[in-house]
Scaffold this motif. Sequence first.
Motif, PDB file in Angstrom:
ATOM      1  N   ALA A  52       1.016  -1.168   0.062  1.00 24.52           N
ATOM      2  CA  ALA A  52       0.014  -0.077  -0.069  1.00 24.52           C
ATOM      3  C   ALA A  52       1.048   1.238  -0.108  1.00 24.52           C
ATOM      4  N   LEU A  53       0.314   2.278  -0.576  1.00 26.56           N
ATOM      5  CA  LEU A  53       1.231   3.655  -0.600  1.00 26.56           C
ATOM      6  C   LEU A  53       1.343   4.115   0.712  1.00 26.56           C
ATOM      7  N   ARG A  54       2.198   4.465   1.104  1.00 25.17           N
ATOM      8  CA  ARG A  54       2.584   5.198   2.566  1.00 25.17           C
ATOM      9  C   ARG A  54       3.368   6.507   2.297  1.00 25.17           C
ATOM     10  N   PHE A  55       4.718   6.349   2.120  1.00 27.32           N
ATOM     11  CA  PHE A  55       5.346   7.630   2.255  1.00 27.32           C
ATOM     12  C   PHE A  55       5.187   8.303   0.772  1.00 27.32           C
ATOM     13  N   THR A  56       4.865   7.597  -0.297  1.00 29.96           N
ATOM     14  CA  THR A  56       4.673   8.088  -1.476  1.00 29.96           C
ATOM     15  C   THR A  56       3.558   8.572  -1.384  1.00 29.96           C
TER      16      THR A  56
ATOM     17  N   ALA B  99       6.374  24.216   4.352  1.00 28.39           N
ATOM     18  CA  ALA B  99       5.158  23.588   4.137  1.00 28.39           C
ATOM     19  C   ALA B  99       5.764  22.081   4.173  1.00 28.39           C
ATOM     20  N   HIS B 100       6.574  21.756   3.595  1.00 28.54           N
ATOM     21  CA  HIS B 100       7.041  20.336   3.562  1.00 28.54           C
ATOM     22  C   HIS B 100       7.598  19.874   4.817  1.00 28.54           C
ATOM     23  N   VAL B 101       8.110  20.439   5.626  1.00 28.25           N
ATOM     24  CA  VAL B 101       8.527  20.262   7.251  1.00 28.25           C
ATOM     25  C   VAL B 101       7.244  19.653   7.751  1.00 28.25           C
ATOM     26  N   LYS B 102       6.202  20.526   7.669  1.00 27.81           N
ATOM     27  CA  LYS B 102       4.983  20.179   8.448  1.00 27.81           C
ATOM     28  C   LYS B 102       4.577  18.800   7.780  1.00 27.81           C
ATOM     29  N   ALA B 103       4.566  18.660   6.465  1.00 24.82           N
ATOM     30  CA  ALA B 103       3.763  17.567   5.889  1.00 24.82           C
ATOM     31  C   ALA B 103       4.684  16.334   6.404  1.00 24.82           C
ATOM     32  N   LEU B 104       5.691  16.505   6.296  1.00 25.96           N
ATOM     33  CA  LEU B 104       6.674  15.300   6.848  1.00 25.96           C
ATOM     34  C   LEU B 104       6.298  15.069   8.349  1.00 25.96           C
ATOM     35  N   ALA B 105       6.343  15.956   9.075  1.00 27.67           N
ATOM     36  CA  ALA B 105       6.135  15.669  10.629  1.00 27.67           C
ATOM     37  C   ALA B 105       4.543  15.318  10.542  1.00 27.67           C
ATOM     38  N   ASP B 106       3.761  15.793  10.071  1.00 26.40           N
ATOM     39  CA  ASP B 106       2.395  15.272  10.118  1.00 26.40           C
ATOM     40  C   ASP B 106       2.085  13.735   9.838  1.00 26.40           C
ATOM     41  N   TRP B 107       2.980  13.528   8.609  1.00 28.03           N
ATOM     42  CA  TRP B 107       3.053  12.136   8.168  1.00 28.03           C
ATOM     43  C   TRP B 107       3.464  10.963   9.202  1.00 28.03           C
ATOM     44  N   VAL B 108       4.806  11.455   9.987  1.00 27.98           N
ATOM     45  CA  VAL B 108       5.049  10.386  10.981  1.00 27.98           C
ATOM     46  C   VAL B 108       4.090  10.731  11.973  1.00 27.98           C
ATOM     47  N   ILE B 109       3.453  11.691  12.301  1.00 27.84           N
ATOM     48  CA  ILE B 109       2.684  11.589  13.556  1.00 27.84           C
ATOM     49  C   ILE B 109       1.534  10.682  13.368  1.00 27.84           C
ATOM     50  N   GLY B 110       0.963  10.901  11.865  1.00 28.66           N
ATOM     51  CA  GLY B 110      -0.204  10.218  11.549  1.00 28.66           C
ATOM     52  C   GLY B 110       0.126   8.517  11.606  1.00 28.66           C
ATOM     53  N   GLU B 111       1.413   8.267  11.203  1.00 22.36           N
ATOM     54  CA  GLU B 111       1.769   6.920  11.032  1.00 22.36           C
ATOM     55  C   GLU B 111       2.254   6.035  12.331  1.00 22.36           C
ATOM     56  N   PHE B 112       3.032   6.946  13.220  1.00 16.07           N
ATOM     57  CA  PHE B 112       3.597   6.173  14.256  1.00 16.07           C
ATOM     58  C   PHE B 112       3.319   6.927  15.537  1.00 16.07           C
TER      59      PHE B 112
ATOM     60  N   THR C 182       0.152   8.207  16.659  1.00 18.12           N
ATOM     61  CA  THR C 182      -1.148   8.720  16.123  1.00 18.12           C
ATOM     62  C   THR C 182      -2.101   9.365  17.445  1.00 18.12           C
ATOM     63  N   ASP C 183      -1.635   9.179  18.624  1.00 14.93           N
ATOM     64  CA  ASP C 183      -2.423   9.677  19.654  1.00 14.93           C
ATOM     65  C   ASP C 183      -2.094  11.174  19.968  1.00 14.93           C
ATOM     66  N   LEU C 184      -1.110  11.713  19.181  1.00 21.13           N
ATOM     67  CA  LEU C 184      -0.687  13.230  19.283  1.00 21.13           C
ATOM     68  C   LEU C 184      -1.552  14.009  18.127  1.00 21.13           C
ATOM     69  N   ALA C 185      -2.116  13.391  17.192  1.00 24.13           N
ATOM     70  CA  ALA C 185      -2.947  14.148  16.211  1.00 24.13           C
ATOM     71  C   ALA C 185      -4.076  15.109  16.884  1.00 24.13           C
ATOM     72  N   ASP C 186      -4.540  14.865  17.801  1.00 20.64           N
ATOM     73  CA  ASP C 186      -5.542  15.823  18.437  1.00 20.64           C
ATOM     74  C   ASP C 186      -5.102  16.466  19.581  1.00 20.64           C
ATOM     75  N   SER C 187      -3.791  16.665  19.908  1.00 24.00           N
ATOM     76  CA  SER C 187      -3.090  17.304  20.848  1.00 24.00           C
ATOM     77  C   SER C 187      -3.252  18.740  20.522  1.00 24.00           C
ATOM     78  N   ALA C 188      -3.208  19.583  21.643  1.00 17.88           N
ATOM     79  CA  ALA C 188      -2.977  20.843  21.370  1.00 17.88           C
ATOM     80  C   ALA C 188      -1.393  21.069  21.002  1.00 17.88           C
ATOM     81  N   ASP C 189      -0.645  20.529  21.553  1.00 18.24           N
ATOM     82  CA  ASP C 189       0.655  20.709  21.024  1.00 18.24           C
ATOM     83  C   ASP C 189       1.501  19.481  20.246  1.00 18.24           C
ATOM     84  N   PRO C 190       0.817  19.180  19.363  1.00 16.87           N
ATOM     85  CA  PRO C 190       1.492  17.969  18.579  1.00 16.87           C
ATOM     86  C   PRO C 190       2.897  18.013  18.179  1.00 16.87           C
TER      87      PRO C 190
END
Length: 491
Positions: free
Chosen positions: A21-25, A210-223, A225-233
């Motif tokens: 399945a697509l992940r990093f790509t 913007a790419h720094v944020k995209a990469l951070a969001d991806w790592v958080i979303g993959e590994f 995940t409990d930080l996604a709704d944090s006030a300080d993700p």
Amino acid sequence: MALSNRPATDRHSLFQANVLALRFTQLPNALWHPQEAERVGLDPQLIHLNHAALPAVGLMAAADRTALTRLLAGHEASAQTDAPRSFATVYAGHQFGHFVPQLGDGRAITIAEGVGRDGPFELQLKGAGRTPFSRFGDGRAVLRSVIREYLASEHMAALGVPTTRALSIVASHEGVQRETLEPGAVMARFAPTHVRFGHFEYFHHRGETAHVKALADWVIGEFDTDLADSADPYGQFFDRVVERTAHLCAKWQAVGFAHGVLNTDNMSILGLTIDYGPYGFLDRYDPNFICNHSDHQGRYAFGRQPEIVFWNLRALAVALSSLVPVERLVQGLERFGPQFDEGWRAAYGPKFGMETAQPEDGPLLVDFLTGLRTLGADYPTSFQALTRWIEGEGELPPFDGAGEWGERWRERGLDPAQAAKVAERANPAITLRNWVAETAIRAVERDQDLVFFDRLFNALTAPFEELPEVLAPLAGPPPPELAGLAVSCSS
């Protein structure tokens, strides 16, 4: 017929259904580049396969060996139906303290990504040809370096140290020019992700936040995940990277592992040991041990690893400064010391028979290490001796004050029988010293003795079990003719 001329194999004959399945790509194209392997060599030979790891990357244990060899040699695309089939990534890094604005996967190509038995994975081929990030390199790997990384990855995993994993060694039967012409090989390795500190540095220092944020969001979303709704993700994400990295470094110290090239591009965002080059395991206990003979200043000496890891975390903090206020990043960095100390006690305590070492145990543990350093004692066999002493069957290493130290250990009030069991599970019977790795390399390169290699692989991946008699000599210090082996970045 050469393997490269065989017809492509349908992915379902190799990979389990619904694994790829697509992940990093899924990330913006700026973070990765489509890249096929070069199909190195004419008739690749599968030298070794880590059968136990196949399910982790969704490969069928009963897969056709010829088709599997083609895949692991880079002679056949993974047939992942979603494009791209394979890719390389770009990153930057601080190398020996100096910033290099563009590095990247110069000889590593990810050929599959998905979710296997143990969770997410990326399957990479190392040495399968050039990529846009190879710079002046040839994208190849020599057999000796592949053997070193293959054995080290699986040995470290068996020792309980977080690491990228190794799946296979394929001989390319193609010469690769280094200092001399050497036999080439391709190694397959895998990890949940190969994202490094340097990925974040690359985009931060280009001003592409913007790419720094995209990469951070991806790592958080993959590994994370409990930080996604944090006030300080992003701040909490950095905290976790600090914690994971501190605990990893503590485990390196306990097993006597020196990485050799702790550049920021060789630091995993998940706290994994990544990129085994001129690594070395201790013979004598010497904090000044330098395993990389290219490290003329001793920047990456064994005893300096905690300091350098912290330096690298500061570089990562800079790269995340568009997402996290500086004051918050400083708070995260301040966690390193306490986390390292906690991880150090957790890693070292069992070697002394303690299920859980307490802060007050620190002086006892440090004094033993000081004794080994003063004595110039061999590190692995000294802890084997300590285990036997705890069992009541031997003597402590004869450093000054060893008798007094033993009395202090007894005053700790540990149950000897239970302490012995703990120590037996923490002090390996064999360690992948440089001379052991060299013995494995010679067995394959010179003697084509794959039976010996497999036997050694099995011992290194079950390091706390009693060694078979034929391997017993490999448990000790190097013989004179193999002492002081020099290893460089080309390794």
